[in-house]
Write a protein that holds these residues in place. Structure first.
Motif, PDB file in Angstrom:
ATOM      1  N   PHE A  46      -1.243 -11.287 -17.369  1.00 28.00           N
ATOM      2  CA  PHE A  46      -1.802 -11.158 -16.024  1.00 28.00           C
ATOM      3  C   PHE A  46      -1.963 -12.541 -15.426  1.00 28.00           C
ATOM      4  CE2 PHE A  46      -5.630 -11.412 -13.343  1.00 28.00           C
ATOM      5  CZ  PHE A  46      -5.186 -10.635 -12.280  1.00 28.00           C
ATOM      6  N   ASN A  47      -1.457 -12.714 -14.230  1.00 22.55           N
ATOM      7  CA  ASN A  47      -1.594 -13.983 -13.497  1.00 22.55           C
ATOM      8  C   ASN A  47      -1.141 -15.156 -14.373  1.00 22.55           C
ATOM      9  OD1 ASN A  47      -2.193 -15.484 -11.232  1.00 22.55           O
ATOM     10  ND2 ASN A  47      -4.369 -15.718 -11.729  1.00 22.55           N
ATOM     11  N   ASN A  48       0.011 -14.973 -15.016  1.00 20.34           N
ATOM     12  CA  ASN A  48       0.600 -15.999 -15.889  1.00 20.34           C
ATOM     13  C   ASN A  48      -0.297 -16.357 -17.077  1.00 20.34           C
ATOM     14  OD1 ASN A  48       2.917 -16.188 -14.358  1.00 20.34           O
ATOM     15  ND2 ASN A  48       2.145 -17.876 -13.111  1.00 20.34           N
ATOM     16  N   HIS A  49      -1.107 -15.411 -17.512  1.00 21.22           N
ATOM     17  CA  HIS A  49      -1.973 -15.645 -18.665  1.00 21.22           C
ATOM     18  C   HIS A  49      -1.815 -14.470 -19.628  1.00 21.22           C
ATOM     19  CE1 HIS A  49      -4.977 -18.695 -19.724  1.00 21.22           C
ATOM     20  NE2 HIS A  49      -5.450 -17.779 -20.543  1.00 21.22           N
ATOM     21  N   TYR A  50      -1.789 -14.785 -20.922  1.00 20.59           N
ATOM     22  CA  TYR A  50      -1.546 -13.775 -21.953  1.00 20.59           C
ATOM     23  C   TYR A  50      -2.863 -13.259 -22.533  1.00 20.59           C
ATOM     24  CZ  TYR A  50       0.346 -11.828 -26.309  1.00 20.59           C
ATOM     25  OH  TYR A  50       0.671 -11.000 -27.348  1.00 20.59           O
ATOM     26  N   PHE A  51      -3.063 -11.939 -22.503  1.00 18.49           N
ATOM     27  CA  PHE A  51      -4.281 -11.312 -22.988  1.00 18.49           C
ATOM     28  C   PHE A  51      -3.955 -10.232 -24.013  1.00 18.49           C
ATOM     29  CE2 PHE A  51      -5.362 -12.732 -18.708  1.00 18.49           C
ATOM     30  CZ  PHE A  51      -6.645 -13.246 -18.839  1.00 18.49           C
ATOM     31  N   HIS A  52      -4.955  -9.902 -24.833  1.00 21.02           N
ATOM     32  CA  HIS A  52      -4.883  -8.633 -25.557  1.00 21.02           C
ATOM     33  C   HIS A  52      -6.255  -7.966 -25.515  1.00 21.02           C
ATOM     34  CE1 HIS A  52      -5.376 -11.493 -29.123  1.00 21.02           C
ATOM     35  NE2 HIS A  52      -6.481 -10.810 -29.147  1.00 21.02           N
ATOM     36  N   LEU A  53      -6.208  -6.667 -25.314  1.00 22.97           N
ATOM     37  CA  LEU A  53      -7.409  -5.846 -25.233  1.00 22.97           C
ATOM     38  C   LEU A  53      -7.494  -5.002 -26.491  1.00 22.97           C
ATOM     39  CD1 LEU A  53      -9.836  -4.697 -23.593  1.00 22.97           C
ATOM     40  CD2 LEU A  53      -8.247  -2.979 -22.690  1.00 22.97           C
ATOM     41  N   ASP A  54      -8.547  -5.219 -27.289  1.00 21.45           N
ATOM     42  CA  ASP A  54      -8.762  -4.445 -28.505  1.00 21.45           C
ATOM     43  C   ASP A  54      -9.696  -3.282 -28.197  1.00 21.45           C
ATOM     44  OD1 ASP A  54      -7.153  -6.020 -30.040  1.00 21.45           O
ATOM     45  OD2 ASP A  54      -8.762  -7.196 -30.935  1.00 21.45           O
ATOM     46  N   ILE A  55      -9.225  -2.064 -28.457  1.00 25.24           N
ATOM     47  CA  ILE A  55     -10.018  -0.855 -28.260  1.00 25.24           C
ATOM     48  C   ILE A  55     -10.332  -0.270 -29.628  1.00 25.24           C
ATOM     49  CG2 ILE A  55     -10.118   1.406 -27.150  1.00 25.24           C
ATOM     50  CD1 ILE A  55      -7.983   0.412 -25.178  1.00 25.24           C
ATOM     51  N   MET A 113     -14.706  -2.238 -26.516  1.00 32.92           N
ATOM     52  CA  MET A 113     -13.517  -2.900 -25.990  1.00 32.92           C
ATOM     53  C   MET A 113     -13.778  -4.397 -25.841  1.00 32.92           C
ATOM     54  SD  MET A 113     -12.015  -0.173 -23.176  1.00 32.92           S
ATOM     55  CE  MET A 113     -13.556  -0.027 -22.252  1.00 32.92           C
ATOM     56  N   LEU A 114     -12.909  -5.180 -26.445  1.00 32.43           N
ATOM     57  CA  LEU A 114     -13.028  -6.637 -26.382  1.00 32.43           C
ATOM     58  C   LEU A 114     -11.717  -7.230 -25.881  1.00 32.43           C
ATOM     59  CD1 LEU A 114     -14.884  -7.257 -29.771  1.00 32.43           C
ATOM     60  CD2 LEU A 114     -15.875  -7.314 -27.464  1.00 32.43           C
ATOM     61  N   LEU A 115     -11.807  -8.013 -24.819  1.00 31.79           N
ATOM     62  CA  LEU A 115     -10.642  -8.692 -24.242  1.00 31.79           C
ATOM     63  C   LEU A 115     -10.595 -10.110 -24.788  1.00 31.79           C
ATOM     64  CD1 LEU A 115      -8.320  -8.580 -22.055  1.00 31.79           C
ATOM     65  CD2 LEU A 115      -9.994  -9.625 -20.499  1.00 31.79           C
ATOM     66  N   GLU A 116      -9.443 -10.521 -25.308  1.00 34.56           N
ATOM     67  CA  GLU A 116      -9.321 -11.848 -25.896  1.00 34.56           C
ATOM     68  C   GLU A 116      -8.109 -12.588 -25.328  1.00 34.56           C
ATOM     69  OE1 GLU A 116      -9.209 -11.417 -30.124  1.00 34.56           O
ATOM     70  OE2 GLU A 116     -11.269 -10.689 -30.265  1.00 34.56           O
ATOM     71  N   THR A 117      -8.254 -13.907 -25.272  1.00 35.36           N
ATOM     72  CA  THR A 117      -7.152 -14.766 -24.878  1.00 35.36           C
ATOM     73  C   THR A 117      -7.377 -16.138 -25.492  1.00 35.36           C
ATOM     74  OG1 THR A 117      -5.846 -15.603 -23.011  1.00 35.36           O
ATOM     75  CG2 THR A 117      -8.245 -15.622 -22.755  1.00 35.36           C
ATOM     76  N   TYR A 118      -6.358 -16.941 -25.520  1.00 38.09           N
ATOM     77  CA  TYR A 118      -6.479 -18.332 -25.958  1.00 38.09           C
ATOM     78  C   TYR A 118      -6.249 -19.237 -24.758  1.00 38.09           C
ATOM     79  CZ  TYR A 118      -6.591 -17.285 -30.952  1.00 38.09           C
ATOM     80  OH  TYR A 118      -6.958 -16.848 -32.196  1.00 38.09           O
ATOM     81  N   SER A 119      -7.102 -20.221 -24.594  1.00 37.72           N
ATOM     82  CA  SER A 119      -6.946 -21.127 -23.455  1.00 37.72           C
ATOM     83  C   SER A 119      -7.729 -22.405 -23.697  1.00 37.72           C
ATOM     84  CB  SER A 119      -7.432 -20.456 -22.171  1.00 37.72           C
ATOM     85  OG  SER A 119      -7.320 -21.340 -21.078  1.00 37.72           O
ATOM     86  N   ALA A 120      -7.241 -23.485 -23.094  1.00 38.62           N
ATOM     87  CA  ALA A 120      -7.983 -24.743 -23.106  1.00 38.62           C
ATOM     88  C   ALA A 120      -8.994 -24.768 -21.959  1.00 38.62           C
ATOM     89  CB  ALA A 120      -7.016 -25.915 -22.981  1.00 38.62           C
ATOM     90  N   MET A 121      -8.939 -23.769 -21.093  1.00 36.36           N
ATOM     91  CA  MET A 121      -9.867 -23.672 -19.969  1.00 36.36           C
ATOM     92  C   MET A 121     -11.197 -23.091 -20.439  1.00 36.36           C
ATOM     93  SD  MET A 121      -7.059 -22.041 -17.339  1.00 36.36           S
ATOM     94  CE  MET A 121      -8.202 -21.845 -15.978  1.00 36.36           C
ATOM     95  N   SER A 122     -12.226 -23.294 -19.647  1.00 39.80           N
ATOM     96  CA  SER A 122     -13.523 -22.690 -19.947  1.00 39.80           C
ATOM     97  C   SER A 122     -13.479 -21.222 -19.543  1.00 39.80           C
ATOM     98  CB  SER A 122     -14.627 -23.411 -19.176  1.00 39.80           C
ATOM     99  OG  SER A 122     -14.507 -23.162 -17.786  1.00 39.80           O
TER     100      SER A 122
END
Length: 428
Positions: A330-339, A348-357
């Motif tokens: 989404f919006n050039n960002h990679y996510f995974h939603l664990d249900i 439900m937990l949404l996770e991503t990796y990023s150097a951003m806050s």
């Protein structure tokens, strides 16, 4: 290559409508991380909706039939390499042709490629093979494959991690492995997209560089931020009902986690199977404290070993975690939603990796984000699996703080190689 008469496939980065086919070679001396690299790339690209084919190493297939390469005469080596090349082309073409028929983007990962054969022969013998079969190096090196990545053997720069124990056909000493690594690398010099990834960094960074090298060539959106070295895992609590018609293109995976008994204080071990349908990937992960940091070692394992470890799972302290993972961009960002299906059904937990806050991340508007739970021990997988965890779904979805403090998710988890074989990213 349909035959050895000069009719071989040359299709560089083919595109059919909106569908892409990318043929990648992973090369290098023994114990460079090629097996781990295949698993990492497969997990990453499958999560993005790509089809991933993994072409097995032809030499391993042949040597597994009882051939002892170290005992072959010069004549036998030449015969072996010629037939290895023919077999390799036939196996590769099976995958290449299937890739061309895919309705989705397809990554074909070749465990070694045609030019690897030349590294094991005197130049004169290699040229005889080329002449006999009316081939030239430009076609089989530069045109047959879209990209070549040389993963430098652990025997050069990470000698303490070099091992022969995880490959029954591997017989090279450290010195022999280093020599072959140089020869194989020299064989591929000249390919227009040839990358070398050495051992000047820790193994996890080496794998990140690998994935970055591929995603950069393919211009995969959002991959750069996901793969930054200072990226950390961010976790958000999601509530409400998932509106499937608003959800973007995604891939679903079933994930099972089980924790194993550990004797050493502070050490944690778990196994995982992750897959779609009847296709599973199996991982063994050890998490431990080392010099003030949390270090995770992930190893790819077979179904047989997984079943053996599963029989030892710690049922007194932890239950099996079963969840569905939705992977999307989404919006050039990679996510995974664990249900979560079990325990805490519906969490439900949404996770991503990023150097951003967390505040800087552009979160999906089609999901109802309750709060940022990054680092909150209540939402660590270990604590969620505990048999003495009395939190209900209502408790977890509330704004109240819990009492479990034992296993906070650490954003600075590092990975180290074990037997030169790791698996794709896991979630603590």
């Amino acid at each position: 290559m349909n035959s050895m008469s000069g009719s071989y496939t040359v299709n560089n980065g083919s595109v059919h409508g909106d569908v892409r086919v990318w043929k990648l070679v992973l090369t290098g001396g023994p114990c460079g991380g090629k097996t781990t690299a295949q698993n990492r790339l497969a997990t990453f690209f499958e999560s993005l909706g790509w089809v991933v084919f993994r072409v097995p190493e032809t030499a391993t297939v042949l040597l597994g039939g009882g051939i002892d390469f170290t005992k072959l005469s010069s004549q036998q080596v030449a015969i072996f390499q010629e037939n290895l090349l023919k077999t390799m082309f036939q196996i590769e073409d099976t995958f290449f042709e299937l890739a061309e028929t895919c309705s989705r983007n397809c990554l074909v990962i070749c465990d070694r490629g045609a030019m690897d054969c030349s590294a094991y022969l005197p130049r004169s013998e290699w040229e005889k093979i080329l002449e006999k079969h009316q081939m030239n190096e430009v076609d089989i090196r530069d045109n047959r494959y879209d990209q070549v990545i040389h993963l430098v053997t652990a025997a050069r720069g990470a000698e303490e991690h070099y091992t022969r124990s995880n490959n029954k056909t591997r017989s090279e000493s450290i010195e022999q492995a280093a020599t072959m690594d140089r020869k194989v690398g020299e064989a591929w010099v000249g390919h227009p997209y040839y990358d070398v990834i050495d051992n000047t960094t820790e193994f996890e960074t080496k794998m990140r560089k690998l994935t970055t090298a591929v995603t950069t060539k393919l211009s995969i959106p959002g991959a750069e931020d996901w793969l930054k070295q200072d990226s950390r895992k961010l976790k958000f609590l999601v509530i409400g009902i998932i509106q499937q018609d608003e959800f973007p293109s995604h891939r679903d995976f079933k994930v099972h986690h089980d924790y194993l008994p550990c004797i050493t204080l502070g050490t944690q071990a778990r196994i995982r199977r992750r897959g779609r349908g009847e296709k599973w990937m199996y991982t063994h992960t050890v998490r431990r404290h080392k010099q003030g940091e949390i270090v995770e070692t992930r190893t790819s394992i077979t179904r047989q070993i997984y079943d053996q470890l599963l029989a030892q799972a710690d049922r007194n302290s932890n239950v099996t975690i079963v969840k569905t993972r939705k992977c999307f961009v989404f919006n050039n960002h990679y996510f995974h939603l664990d249900i979560y299906e079990s325990p805490h059904t519906g969490l439900m937990l949404l996770e991503t990796y990023s150097a951003m806050s967390p505040e800087e991340i552009s979160l999906p508007p089609f999901l109802e984000i309750k709060k940022n739970v990054t680092g909150d021990p209540r939402y660590s997988m270990f604590n969620l699996s505990r048999t003495d965890n009395n939190d209900t779904l209502e408790d977890l979805n509330s704004d109240e703080n819990g009492v479990l403090k034992e296993e906070a998710a650490d954003p600075a988890v590092k990975d180290t190689p074990e037997g030169c074989s790791e698996q794709d990213s896991n979630n603590a």
